[in-house]
Design a protein around this motif. Structure first.
Motif, PDB file in Angstrom:
ATOM      1  N   MET A   1      31.146  49.185  -3.053  1.00  0.00           N
ATOM      2  CA  MET A   1      32.576  49.404  -3.261  1.00  0.00           C
ATOM      3  C   MET A   1      33.321  49.428  -1.933  1.00  0.00           C
ATOM      4  SD  MET A   1      32.979  52.179  -6.368  1.00  0.00           S
ATOM      5  CE  MET A   1      31.345  52.882  -6.397  1.00  0.00           C
ATOM      6  N   ASN A   2      34.610  49.153  -2.014  1.00  0.00           N
ATOM      7  CA  ASN A   2      35.484  49.169  -0.847  1.00  0.00           C
ATOM      8  C   ASN A   2      36.413  50.370  -1.000  1.00  0.00           C
ATOM      9  OD1 ASN A   2      37.260  48.679   1.214  1.00  0.00           O
ATOM     10  ND2 ASN A   2      37.592  46.523   0.728  1.00  0.00           N
ATOM     11  N   ILE A   3      36.169  51.420  -0.210  1.00  0.00           N
ATOM     12  CA  ILE A   3      36.841  52.703  -0.387  1.00  0.00           C
ATOM     13  C   ILE A   3      37.744  53.017   0.798  1.00  0.00           C
ATOM     14  CG2 ILE A   3      36.511  55.182  -0.783  1.00  0.00           C
ATOM     15  CD1 ILE A   3      35.439  53.361  -3.021  1.00  0.00           C
ATOM     16  N   VAL A   4      38.957  53.446   0.519  1.00  0.00           N
ATOM     17  CA  VAL A   4      39.850  53.983   1.550  1.00  0.00           C
ATOM     18  C   VAL A   4      39.831  55.501   1.454  1.00  0.00           C
ATOM     19  CG1 VAL A   4      42.247  54.246   2.286  1.00  0.00           C
ATOM     20  CG2 VAL A   4      41.365  51.977   1.713  1.00  0.00           C
ATOM     21  N   ILE A   5      39.561  56.152   2.571  1.00  0.00           N
ATOM     22  CA  ILE A   5      39.656  57.613   2.652  1.00  0.00           C
ATOM     23  C   ILE A   5      40.889  57.939   3.472  1.00  0.00           C
ATOM     24  CG2 ILE A   5      38.625  59.685   3.645  1.00  0.00           C
ATOM     25  CD1 ILE A   5      35.933  58.664   2.804  1.00  0.00           C
ATOM     26  N   ILE A  37      41.659  56.225   7.054  1.00  0.00           N
ATOM     27  CA  ILE A  37      43.036  56.221   7.538  1.00  0.00           C
ATOM     28  C   ILE A  37      43.394  57.635   7.985  1.00  0.00           C
ATOM     29  CG2 ILE A  37      45.453  55.813   6.968  1.00  0.00           C
ATOM     30  CD1 ILE A  37      44.629  53.662   5.063  1.00  0.00           C
ATOM     31  N   GLN A  38      43.710  57.752   9.258  1.00  0.00           N
ATOM     32  CA  GLN A  38      44.046  59.019   9.897  1.00  0.00           C
ATOM     33  C   GLN A  38      45.554  59.070  10.090  1.00  0.00           C
ATOM     34  OE1 GLN A  38      42.227  59.311  13.735  1.00  0.00           O
ATOM     35  NE2 GLN A  38      43.406  61.107  14.391  1.00  0.00           N
ATOM     36  N   ALA A  39      46.215  60.031   9.447  1.00  0.00           N
ATOM     37  CA  ALA A  39      47.670  60.058   9.484  1.00  0.00           C
ATOM     38  C   ALA A  39      48.226  60.531  10.820  1.00  0.00           C
ATOM     39  CB  ALA A  39      48.204  60.937   8.356  1.00  0.00           C
ATOM     40  N   GLY A  57      44.993  54.292  12.300  1.00  0.00           N
ATOM     41  CA  GLY A  57      45.864  55.435  12.571  1.00  0.00           C
ATOM     42  C   GLY A  57      47.292  55.133  12.160  1.00  0.00           C
ATOM     43  N   LEU A  58      47.949  56.087  11.501  1.00  0.00           N
ATOM     44  CA  LEU A  58      49.341  55.900  11.084  1.00  0.00           C
ATOM     45  C   LEU A  58      50.335  56.382  12.133  1.00  0.00           C
ATOM     46  CD1 LEU A  58      49.218  56.994   7.315  1.00  0.00           C
ATOM     47  CD2 LEU A  58      48.912  54.718   8.306  1.00  0.00           C
ATOM     48  N   HIS A  59      49.862  57.134  13.122  1.00  0.00           N
ATOM     49  CA  HIS A  59      50.708  57.638  14.224  1.00  0.00           C
ATOM     50  C   HIS A  59      51.807  58.584  13.715  1.00  0.00           C
ATOM     51  CE1 HIS A  59      48.525  54.650  16.441  1.00  0.00           C
ATOM     52  NE2 HIS A  59      49.065  53.664  15.760  1.00  0.00           N
ATOM     53  N   THR A  83      56.021  54.218   4.105  1.00  0.00           N
ATOM     54  CA  THR A  83      56.076  52.834   4.581  1.00  0.00           C
ATOM     55  C   THR A  83      54.849  52.490   5.415  1.00  0.00           C
ATOM     56  OG1 THR A  83      58.504  52.864   4.585  1.00  0.00           O
ATOM     57  CG2 THR A  83      57.419  51.199   5.952  1.00  0.00           C
ATOM     58  N   ARG A  84      54.435  53.430   6.265  1.00  0.00           N
ATOM     59  CA  ARG A  84      53.274  53.174   7.123  1.00  0.00           C
ATOM     60  C   ARG A  84      51.989  53.051   6.314  1.00  0.00           C
ATOM     61  NH1 ARG A  84      55.075  57.765  11.483  1.00  0.00           N
ATOM     62  NH2 ARG A  84      56.541  56.473  12.681  1.00  0.00           N
ATOM     63  N   ILE A  85      51.816  53.913   5.334  1.00  0.00           N
ATOM     64  CA  ILE A  85      50.590  53.820   4.539  1.00  0.00           C
ATOM     65  C   ILE A  85      50.597  52.535   3.726  1.00  0.00           C
ATOM     66  CG2 ILE A  85      51.471  55.195   2.608  1.00  0.00           C
ATOM     67  CD1 ILE A  85      47.852  55.048   3.812  1.00  0.00           C
ATOM     68  N   GLY A  86      51.765  52.145   3.219  1.00  0.00           N
ATOM     69  CA  GLY A  86      51.854  50.886   2.485  1.00  0.00           C
ATOM     70  C   GLY A  86      51.495  49.698   3.357  1.00  0.00           C
TER      71      GLY A  86
END
Length: 410
Positions: A1-5, A37-39, A57-59, A83-86
């Protein structure tokens, strides 16, 4: 599977971050493709250095490090973060099968959910705390030092000065919780509980939402070794932030009453108060390796006397893995792993009950039996990263199968 954490930090500075990082590593080692993904900008745990883990990183800035007016607004709804996560999701080389959220309150805000729902991605949230239901996140009243009994967002809840920081924090968090309810009410959501008690409690508090509940133990990163001998130790130990809701003051008072030295590993606002008790030693924060070397050699038992309905703490499981008995609160979810009188004791979080349990630690023969049972019972069904990843994979498969079934029915 392809998982986003999706989490807000990439280091194990707290329980939720620790689980997010270790979960990512366990899934990658199990053969899943993981994007972490690190916010919020900051250091990265070495566990995330794995060829199966990509990092983004979303910064974002921590909400409470922003100017007060901006923190108040973005704490309720942060459009820039959405917007950044999208953009991060749209830029992935392959569409993820599922997004797993571990944290969202420090910078992401409820705006993260529409960004995921609009892309028709399956979303699962681990409930490390009570923020999905309770504005202050712990379903605990800091003003009365007791678990909350109020209905979240009821008039009594709105009037209660229960937040651990300030009235402003409570106001922002109430606004955020109200927006979250509106955002989630129209969408099915899968949630993961890390203890049995959370299933019943949060099921009641979140009954107005369309939730599917799953139960998965947190991972524990403890290497198997010859267990220590708690009968050779001299103290009782507390590991964590030195706060009243975690019961650090109860440990110091109960140890003094029982006639045992108390060892504290951590820091927090109660430090000066704790030092006023006899035979108290505060070591401050230590590396995980140093923590458990100290506990194995100096602790007759780990004490975890939470006043709030803590879903963990992870330190309970780690102590058991090292063959150290645990005295824990009836309110701590980790107490589910304690068989009273076998591998530790489960007591009410008050001084007399804790002192009574501590007095039972003086018998070296009984204490050794507790330690041996702690190790044996833990390692009979260890909560390893691999076991955690297997359980998560099964949950993910059920979620994806359910979506496929709904799509076929449509």
């Amino acid at each position: 599977m392809n998982i986003v954490i999706l989490a807000e930090f990439a280091v194990a500075s707290g329980g939720a971050e620790k689980v997010a990082v270790e979960s990512a590593r366990g899934l990658a080692e199990a053969g899943h493709a993981v994007t972490y993904i690190q916010a919020i900008d900051g250091p990265t745990d070495p566990l995330l250095d794995h060829p199966g883990i990509a990092r983004i990183g979303l910064h974002n800035a921590d909400i409470w490090n922003r100017p007060a007016h901006r923190a108040a607004i973005s704490g309720v709804w942060d459009g820039q973060s959405a917007t950044r996560i999208g953009a991060a999701l749209d830029g992935l080389p392959a569409r993820p099968d599922l997004v797993h959220i571990h944290q969202w309150t420090r910078s992401l805000s409820p705006s993260v959910f529409p960004a995921l729902f609009s892309r028709d991605l399956p979303v699962v949230v681990t409930l490390h705390d009570y923020f999905m239901a309770c504005p202050n996140g712990v379903y605990y009243r800091f003003d009365t030092e007791a678990p909350c009994t109020l209905t979240p967002l009821s008039p009594s809840c709105l009037a209660a000065p229960c937040d651990g920081k300030s009235r402003l924090h409570k106001l922002v968090r109430v606004g955020r919780n109200a927006v979250l309810r509106t955002t989630l009410r129209r969408h099915p959501l899968d949630v993961i509980h890390v203890c049995d008690a959370s299933v019943a409690r949060m099921g009641d508090l979140l009954g107005y939402l369309d939730l599917t509940h799953h139960r998965v133990d947190n991972p524990v990163r403890a290497a198997r070794a010859e267990p220590g001998d708690p009968a050779r130790a001299d103290s009782v130990a507390f590991v964590g932030r030195l706060t009243r809701e975690k019961g650090a003051d109860l440990v110091a008072a109960a140890a003094a009453r029982a006639g045992l030295p108390a060892l504290f590993i951590g820091a927090g606002p109660l430090e000066a108060e704790l030092r006023a008790y006899p035979n108290v030693e505060i070591l401050g924060w230590q590396s995980p390796e140093a923590v458990w070397e100290t506990i194995r050699t100096r602790a007759r038992a780990l004490i975890a006397p939470s006043r709030w309905y803590e879903t963990g703490p992870l330190t309970v499981y780690e102590a058991l893995a090292h063959g150290v008995p645990v005295i824990t609160s009836t309110r701590a979810g980790a107490g589910e792993k304690i068989v009273d009188g076998v591998n530790g004791f489960v007591v009410e979080p008050n001084v007399e009950a804790l002192a009574g349990a501590m007095r039972r630690l003086f018998d070296d023969s009984s204490l050794r039996a507790l330690g041996e049972a702690a190790s044996a019972r833990y390692w009979a069904a260890p909560m390893t990263l691999a076991a955690h990843a297997t359980a998560l994979g099964a949950v993910y498969a059920r979620i994806l199968a359910g979506r496929t079934g709904r799509n076929r029915a449509a």
